[in-house]
Every structure is written in C-alpha cells, then in structure tokens.
Design a protein around this motif. Structure first.
Motif, short mmCIF file in Angstrom:
data_model
loop_
_atom_site.label_atom_id
_atom_site.label_comp_id
_atom_site.label_asym_id
_atom_site.label_seq_id
_atom_site.Cartn_x
_atom_site.Cartn_y
_atom_site.Cartn_z
N LYS A 1 -11.74 4.15 -7.19
CA LYS A 1 -11.59 2.70 -6.98
C LYS A 1 -12.75 2.12 -6.17
CE LYS A 1 -7.70 2.24 -9.11
NZ LYS A 1 -7.61 1.42 -10.30
N ASN A 2 -13.70 2.97 -5.77
CA ASN A 2 -14.87 2.55 -5.00
C ASN A 2 -14.51 1.77 -3.75
OD1 ASN A 2 -16.78 3.70 -6.82
ND2 ASN A 2 -16.39 2.00 -8.20
N LEU A 3 -13.44 2.20 -3.10
CA LEU A 3 -13.00 1.57 -1.87
C LEU A 3 -13.70 2.24 -0.70
CD1 LEU A 3 -10.94 -0.40 -0.54
CD2 LEU A 3 -9.43 1.57 -0.33
N HIS A 4 -14.25 1.45 0.20
CA HIS A 4 -14.90 1.98 1.39
C HIS A 4 -13.93 1.86 2.55
CE1 HIS A 4 -18.66 2.27 -0.76
NE2 HIS A 4 -18.45 1.03 -1.20
N LEU A 5 -13.47 3.00 3.04
CA LEU A 5 -12.48 3.02 4.11
C LEU A 5 -13.17 2.85 5.46
CD1 LEU A 5 -10.31 5.99 2.84
CD2 LEU A 5 -9.94 3.54 2.49
N GLU A 6 -12.59 1.99 6.28
CA GLU A 6 -13.09 1.76 7.63
C GLU A 6 -12.47 2.79 8.57
OE1 GLU A 6 -15.33 -0.63 8.56
OE2 GLU A 6 -15.52 -1.18 6.46
N LEU B 1 -9.03 6.74 -3.91
CA LEU B 1 -9.45 5.38 -3.58
C LEU B 1 -10.96 5.28 -3.42
CD1 LEU B 1 -6.74 4.29 -0.99
CD2 LEU B 1 -6.91 3.63 -3.40
N ILE B 2 -11.55 6.26 -2.78
CA ILE B 2 -12.99 6.25 -2.54
C ILE B 2 -13.77 6.47 -3.82
CG2 ILE B 2 -14.89 7.50 -1.42
CD1 ILE B 2 -12.86 8.03 0.91
N ASN C 1 0.81 -1.22 0.00
CA ASN C 1 0.00 0.00 0.00
C ASN C 1 0.85 1.26 0.00
OD1 ASN C 1 -2.88 -0.82 -0.05
ND2 ASN C 1 -2.17 -2.08 1.64
#
Length: 68
Positions: free
Chosen positions: A62-67, A58-59, A31
């Motif tokens: 890349k449609n990443l859902h960050l915790e 990223l959000i 990463n």
C-alpha cells in the motif's frame, strides 16, 4: 472474546471510557477492522507476527510510510 465484532465493540467501549475524541474512535476502529479483515483468522489466534506481516503489507503493498 469470540469474534471480530465483539473485539471492535470492546475497543469502542475502551476508547469512550478514556474520553478520546470521536475522530480517534473512528480512526482506531476502522484500522482495527482493516487489520482483522487482513488476518482473516479468529482473534485468539493472532500474535505479534500477524502485526508484523500487516505492517509489512502496508509498507510494501500500500506504499504507506509509517511514522515512528
């Protein structure tokens, strides 16, 4: 530190010194490499705004859902 490989090497050393797992080592270095590649600038020029832009990328891209 002058280049990305030196930064990644230092990161690996720090992770090993902390006794973290190989999976953690692999994940963190992967990463970090993705972040450094995305920024495409010398490490000493990076700042908090670069991190924010990367997380937004990223959000949104890349449609990443960050915790939290």
């Amino acid at each position: 530190m002058d280049n990305n490989e030196q930064v990644l090497s230092r990161l690996r050393e720090d992770i090993l010194l902390r006794g973290l797992s190989k999976n953690t080592l692999d994940s963190y270095t992967l990463n970090a490499r993705i972040f450094l590649t995305y920024c495409n600038r010398p490490v000493h020029e990076l700042d908090v705004e670069d991190i924010r832009k990367f997380l937004q990328y990223l959000i949104h891209e890349k449609n990443l859902h960050l915790e939290p």
